[in-house]
Write an enzyme that holds these catalytic residues in place. Sequence first.
Site, PDB file in Angstrom:
ATOM      1  N   GLU A  33       0.843  -1.193   0.000  1.00  0.00           N
ATOM      2  CA  GLU A  33       0.000   0.000   0.000  1.00  0.00           C
ATOM      3  C   GLU A  33       0.881   1.247   0.000  1.00  0.00           C
ATOM      4  OE1 GLU A  33      -3.768   1.304   2.776  1.00  0.00           O
ATOM      5  OE2 GLU A  33      -1.924   0.688   3.790  1.00  0.00           O
ATOM      6  N   HIS A  35       2.472   4.643   0.949  1.00  0.00           N
ATOM      7  CA  HIS A  35       2.678   5.337   2.227  1.00  0.00           C
ATOM      8  C   HIS A  35       3.303   6.703   1.978  1.00  0.00           C
ATOM      9  CE1 HIS A  35       1.845   1.394   3.938  1.00  0.00           C
ATOM     10  NE2 HIS A  35       1.727   1.977   5.105  1.00  0.00           N
ATOM     11  N   ASP A  44       3.779  -2.118   5.877  1.00  0.00           N
ATOM     12  CA  ASP A  44       2.809  -2.964   6.566  1.00  0.00           C
ATOM     13  C   ASP A  44       3.229  -4.430   6.594  1.00  0.00           C
ATOM     14  OD1 ASP A  44       1.361  -0.650   6.786  1.00  0.00           O
ATOM     15  OD2 ASP A  44      -0.288  -1.268   5.498  1.00  0.00           O
ATOM     16  N   HIS A 120      -1.747  -3.991   9.117  1.00  0.00           N
ATOM     17  CA  HIS A 120      -2.595  -3.209   8.210  1.00  0.00           C
ATOM     18  C   HIS A 120      -3.989  -3.158   8.811  1.00  0.00           C
ATOM     19  CE1 HIS A 120      -4.147  -1.715   4.388  1.00  0.00           C
ATOM     20  NE2 HIS A 120      -4.958  -2.754   4.256  1.00  0.00           N
ATOM     21  N   GLU A 122      -6.949  -2.390   8.026  1.00  0.00           N
ATOM     22  CA  GLU A 122      -8.118  -2.914   7.333  1.00  0.00           C
ATOM     23  C   GLU A 122      -8.236  -4.438   7.382  1.00  0.00           C
ATOM     24  OE1 GLU A 122      -7.182   0.972   5.107  1.00  0.00           O
ATOM     25  OE2 GLU A 122      -6.157  -0.493   6.357  1.00  0.00           O
ATOM     26  N   HIS A 176      -1.573   7.028   8.930  1.00  0.00           N
ATOM     27  CA  HIS A 176      -1.114   6.359   7.715  1.00  0.00           C
ATOM     28  C   HIS A 176      -0.045   7.204   7.018  1.00  0.00           C
ATOM     29  CE1 HIS A 176      -1.132   3.860   4.182  1.00  0.00           C
ATOM     30  NE2 HIS A 176      -1.294   4.936   3.433  1.00  0.00           N
ATOM     31  N   GLU A 181       4.671   5.221  11.365  1.00  0.00           N
ATOM     32  CA  GLU A 181       5.259   4.277  10.414  1.00  0.00           C
ATOM     33  C   GLU A 181       6.577   4.790   9.851  1.00  0.00           C
ATOM     34  OE1 GLU A 181       1.622   1.910   8.358  1.00  0.00           O
ATOM     35  OE2 GLU A 181       1.614   4.084   8.024  1.00  0.00           O
TER      36      GLU A 181
END
Length: 252
Positions: A33, A35, A44, A120, A122, A176, A181
């Site tokens: 994904e 970032h 992730d 992650h 989700e 995010h 991160e």
Amino acid sequence: MSSVKIENLDWVTYKSLTESGQCRIILPVGAIEQHGPHMSLNPDVLIPSHIGEKVAERSSNMLVAPAISYGYKSQVKSGGGNFFPGTTCVSGASLENYVFDVLQAYVNHGNREFILINGHFENSMHLCEAADRLVNKCKGEGISIKIYLLSYWDFISEETIEKVFPDGFTGWAVEHGGVLETSIMLKLHPELVDMSKAVDVEPATFPPYDVFPPDPSWVAPSGTLSSPLKSTPEKGEMILEECISGIVSHLN
């Protein structure tokens, strides 16, 4: 053990370590994904994999399975959505069935206890469903298994949050590609972070609902939901240590 990573073991060694159910298997589950323009597509995956390895090294009788790299669809209000090239997601049913099948294979090897480390947001409910299905299936077959499901950020204390976000914390949902991160990646994989490309954005704000089809205008053009500019490897080290030690203390 010479290695805690299952893929680095030969099959005979793996069999001897697991056939009687004496090992706990850690399975990191992440996502590919975006970032932001300053960071690679795989935090992730890399972050829960690292945490899993360190937890296993500090524990007895734990092995780390290869990570599942593809996660459930990026959502606008937690991951920026699926508008950005590179974000490569699967459906909830696909993730659930894949995790179920992988864990079933490990059960067939003799393993009975599992720790899913999610990287992650989700993924969470789909991992719950896979775990619940497998536990019930095994129960019906007279096999007793246990599955722990955790997201690493849930082990970060309020005290550490205050140190990492001295100007105030706007919540995990908008972290995010932000300080959390980015700081971890600066500590683990600085070669995958280019802070000269980091974009300063205000923390995202959203209406109290989701909409389909998703609206790209809800997300900053950078793809990040908060600013990464105050990220440091020192913050990353602090966060990682607390996550690792916290998981070890709860599961040992």
